[in-house]
Design a protein around this motif. Sequence first.
Motif, PDB file in Angstrom:
ATOM      1  N   ALA A  41       0.826  -1.203   0.000  1.00  0.00           N
ATOM      2  CA  ALA A  41       0.000   0.000   0.000  1.00  0.00           C
ATOM      3  C   ALA A  41       0.861   1.255   0.000  1.00  0.00           C
ATOM      4  CB  ALA A  41      -0.924  -0.011   1.221  1.00  0.00           C
ATOM      5  N   VAL A  42       1.957   1.238   0.765  1.00  0.00           N
ATOM      6  CA  VAL A  42       2.869   2.382   0.776  1.00  0.00           C
ATOM      7  C   VAL A  42       3.506   2.566  -0.604  1.00  0.00           C
ATOM      8  CG1 VAL A  42       5.030   3.253   1.719  1.00  0.00           C
ATOM      9  CG2 VAL A  42       3.326   2.252   3.246  1.00  0.00           C
ATOM     10  N   ALA A  43       3.902   1.456  -1.236  1.00  0.00           N
ATOM     11  CA  ALA A  43       4.494   1.544  -2.576  1.00  0.00           C
ATOM     12  C   ALA A  43       3.520   2.168  -3.561  1.00  0.00           C
ATOM     13  CB  ALA A  43       4.908   0.150  -3.056  1.00  0.00           C
ATOM     14  N   ALA A  44       2.253   1.778  -3.468  1.00  0.00           N
ATOM     15  CA  ALA A  44       1.241   2.359  -4.351  1.00  0.00           C
ATOM     16  C   ALA A  44       1.074   3.847  -4.066  1.00  0.00           C
ATOM     17  CB  ALA A  44      -0.091   1.630  -4.173  1.00  0.00           C
ATOM     18  N   ARG A  45       1.086   4.221  -2.785  1.00  0.00           N
ATOM     19  CA  ARG A  45       0.939   5.627  -2.425  1.00  0.00           C
ATOM     20  C   ARG A  45       2.114   6.457  -2.925  1.00  0.00           C
ATOM     21  NH1 ARG A  45      -2.400   9.027  -2.414  1.00  0.00           N
ATOM     22  NH2 ARG A  45      -3.764   7.428  -1.507  1.00  0.00           N
ATOM     23  N   ARG A  65       2.478   1.090 -12.657  1.00  0.00           N
ATOM     24  CA  ARG A  65       2.997  -0.032 -13.446  1.00  0.00           C
ATOM     25  C   ARG A  65       4.501  -0.186 -13.247  1.00  0.00           C
ATOM     26  NH1 ARG A  65       0.214  -0.008 -19.462  1.00  0.00           N
ATOM     27  NH2 ARG A  65      -1.962   0.262 -18.805  1.00  0.00           N
ATOM     28  N   ALA A  66       5.199   0.950 -13.255  1.00  0.00           N
ATOM     29  CA  ALA A  66       6.651   0.897 -13.129  1.00  0.00           C
ATOM     30  C   ALA A  66       7.062   0.337 -11.771  1.00  0.00           C
ATOM     31  CB  ALA A  66       7.246   2.296 -13.327  1.00  0.00           C
ATOM     32  N   VAL A  67       6.398   0.783 -10.696  1.00  0.00           N
ATOM     33  CA  VAL A  67       6.713   0.276  -9.361  1.00  0.00           C
ATOM     34  C   VAL A  67       6.347  -1.204  -9.249  1.00  0.00           C
ATOM     35  CG1 VAL A  67       6.160   0.470  -6.910  1.00  0.00           C
ATOM     36  CG2 VAL A  67       6.474   2.537  -8.280  1.00  0.00           C
ATOM     37  N   ALA A  68       5.190  -1.584  -9.785  1.00  0.00           N
ATOM     38  CA  ALA A  68       4.782  -2.989  -9.752  1.00  0.00           C
ATOM     39  C   ALA A  68       5.769  -3.857 -10.524  1.00  0.00           C
ATOM     40  CB  ALA A  68       3.371  -3.145 -10.326  1.00  0.00           C
ATOM     41  N   THR A  81       0.239  -9.296 -11.424  1.00  0.00           N
ATOM     42  CA  THR A  81      -0.144  -9.839 -10.127  1.00  0.00           C
ATOM     43  C   THR A  81       0.215  -8.870  -9.011  1.00  0.00           C
ATOM     44  OG1 THR A  81       0.163 -12.114 -10.905  1.00  0.00           O
ATOM     45  CG2 THR A  81       0.209 -11.761  -8.527  1.00  0.00           C
ATOM     46  N   ILE A  82       1.409  -8.289  -9.087  1.00  0.00           N
ATOM     47  CA  ILE A  82       1.844  -7.357  -8.053  1.00  0.00           C
ATOM     48  C   ILE A  82       0.957  -6.113  -8.048  1.00  0.00           C
ATOM     49  CG2 ILE A  82       3.730  -5.877  -7.279  1.00  0.00           C
ATOM     50  CD1 ILE A  82       4.153  -8.851  -6.742  1.00  0.00           C
ATOM     51  N   GLU A  83       0.620  -5.598  -9.226  1.00  0.00           N
ATOM     52  CA  GLU A  83      -0.235  -4.405  -9.270  1.00  0.00           C
ATOM     53  C   GLU A  83      -1.610  -4.714  -8.685  1.00  0.00           C
ATOM     54  OE1 GLU A  83      -1.758  -0.938 -12.376  1.00  0.00           O
ATOM     55  OE2 GLU A  83      -0.496  -2.582 -13.094  1.00  0.00           O
ATOM     56  N   ARG A  84      -2.132  -5.903  -8.966  1.00  0.00           N
ATOM     57  CA  ARG A  84      -3.419  -6.278  -8.379  1.00  0.00           C
ATOM     58  C   ARG A  84      -3.309  -6.368  -6.860  1.00  0.00           C
ATOM     59  NH1 ARG A  84      -3.714 -11.326  -9.524  1.00  0.00           N
ATOM     60  NH2 ARG A  84      -3.565 -12.039  -7.397  1.00  0.00           N
ATOM     61  N   ARG A  85      -2.215  -6.936  -6.377  1.00  0.00           N
ATOM     62  CA  ARG A  85      -2.020  -7.020  -4.933  1.00  0.00           C
ATOM     63  C   ARG A  85      -1.878  -5.631  -4.311  1.00  0.00           C
ATOM     64  NH1 ARG A  85       2.508 -11.872  -4.512  1.00  0.00           N
ATOM     65  NH2 ARG A  85       1.167 -13.591  -5.193  1.00  0.00           N
ATOM     66  N   TRP A  91      -6.710  -0.875  -0.881  1.00  0.00           N
ATOM     67  CA  TRP A  91      -8.139  -0.864  -0.552  1.00  0.00           C
ATOM     68  C   TRP A  91      -8.365  -1.306   0.888  1.00  0.00           C
ATOM     69  CZ3 TRP A  91     -11.970   1.031  -3.574  1.00  0.00           C
ATOM     70  CH2 TRP A  91     -13.294   0.732  -3.233  1.00  0.00           C
ATOM     71  N   ALA A  92      -7.686  -2.368   1.308  1.00  0.00           N
ATOM     72  CA  ALA A  92      -7.865  -2.881   2.667  1.00  0.00           C
ATOM     73  C   ALA A  92      -7.265  -1.942   3.711  1.00  0.00           C
ATOM     74  CB  ALA A  92      -7.233  -4.272   2.786  1.00  0.00           C
ATOM     75  N   VAL A  93      -6.066  -1.446   3.451  1.00  0.00           N
ATOM     76  CA  VAL A  93      -5.376  -0.616   4.442  1.00  0.00           C
ATOM     77  C   VAL A  93      -6.065   0.737   4.610  1.00  0.00           C
ATOM     78  CG1 VAL A  93      -3.221   0.603   4.936  1.00  0.00           C
ATOM     79  CG2 VAL A  93      -3.166  -1.758   4.111  1.00  0.00           C
ATOM     80  N   GLU A  94      -6.479   1.342   3.501  1.00  0.00           N
ATOM     81  CA  GLU A  94      -7.021   2.696   3.560  1.00  0.00           C
ATOM     82  C   GLU A  94      -8.509   2.732   3.891  1.00  0.00           C
ATOM     83  OE1 GLU A  94      -6.041   4.564  -0.119  1.00  0.00           O
ATOM     84  OE2 GLU A  94      -3.876   4.330   0.167  1.00  0.00           O
TER      85      GLU A  94
END
Length: 469
Positions: A41-45, A65-68, A81-85, A91-94
């Motif tokens: 979640a932090v990586a996505a943020r 996409r690049a981070v995933a 798979t990583i982007e979906r995770r 979604w769960a954390v926030e």
Amino acid sequence: MTELLDATDSQTAMIADLVGSVRAVEETIARLSAVRDGMLAVAARVAVDIARQAAHPDHGDMALRAVAAEIGAAVRASDRTIERRMDEASWAVERFAEVWAAQGAGRISAAHVRVIVDAGAHLDDPADRARYAARAVEAAVVESPNRLRRVARRIAEQYQARTVTERHRDARELRRVWVKDLDDGMAELGMLGPAVLVHGIHDRLTRMARTITVENGRARKAAKGTAPDIDSPTDTDRDSDTRTTDQLRADLLADIALTGAPTGHDTEAGLLGEIRARVEVTVPVFTLMDDDNGGHNGGSASGAPPAELDGRSPIDTRTARLLAGDATGWERVLTHPITGALLAVDRYRPSDQLTRHLRARDQRCRFPGCNIAARRCDIEHTHAASDGGETCATNLAHLCRRHHTLKHHSLWRVQHRRPREDDVGLHLVGGGADQTIRTTGDLVWTSPTGTTYIDRPPEQNTVRFTDSR
């Protein structure tokens, strides 16, 4: 049952210790899963923040996409798979922080979290969502994920601000069909769609299957005591038809899907009805030549490997032979008899020699972790043609549209690894001129953080000879 009554005190104590240990391990796994979700979640943020501060027009899609892709390459997983995770973790954390906290404390498992989040996904009001999460966690502590699903849905329904009709209208947008490869030349076809339609499809297939079963039974009864009609094999076929209802449903669905016309969606010219299913199969010539007994490795009696479907899963020799007999044209892939390396590709019908070579070499998207079939990918210039890059095997590779776009719009970089002196020389003839290609086929990817990953072409599905001395 009295089996455990015969256990000694020490055996009973051991079982109790094992139960306690397994429970402790499960709690540890739950905590670690929560930690991983927090990191994702932090990586996505971070990716979204990078895009926001630079005012990216895609609102962070390419940054995600690049981070995933970076994480996927590091852990040897598909970046999809990583982007979906990452999406699921965010979604769960926030939105369900209480649920995530309960997982972090080891009170509930990741499976419980998925059930709770899925059931409450449509709760938009933060206060309602928090009340739902608290009640769902209380139920999850004492229930299995299977039992929790019904309870969570009932709890969530009490906080729904929208009607079932409104929510169903949005849910319909998620309808899809997917394929999952299984063992032994089998695959699974799944469909997500409106419940009425899906159950209607299943019911119609069931009634068709039962009709066939009843008719077969009547034919067998009518055939008893009468001479078989040699001009009509129908009775014989029905008498030997021992398919179950499940098997008949599967056969009927395949028959309808592969041969039926989509009358409700076809164009005026009937273009959809003219489309035929297409698959790509690699069959070693020795597999086609051998008898039907098969070898110890599942291929042929001579030890040749089995045929492969789209480079994904093996298929039986009989099916491969049927496809070979009905095919209008086959590409011949020539391989080195010792190393198995790809040497050349040709066919009798005129076509683009280099394109066939690349497809046979790459077989799939050449980004680390991606397994999209080459026939569904773009042939991409590693060094752009607009900058003087050559159109040759040492400067071309298959990339799916996702990673093709990622290459051009992120800091991911790729180059072909230079051939070594001991690399196999490839000799291609096409267009009236000879072209000698020397390349390993290896791609060196460099991530935005400077980490390098090497993607090698898949091994060819071919026979290799070794020195028996």
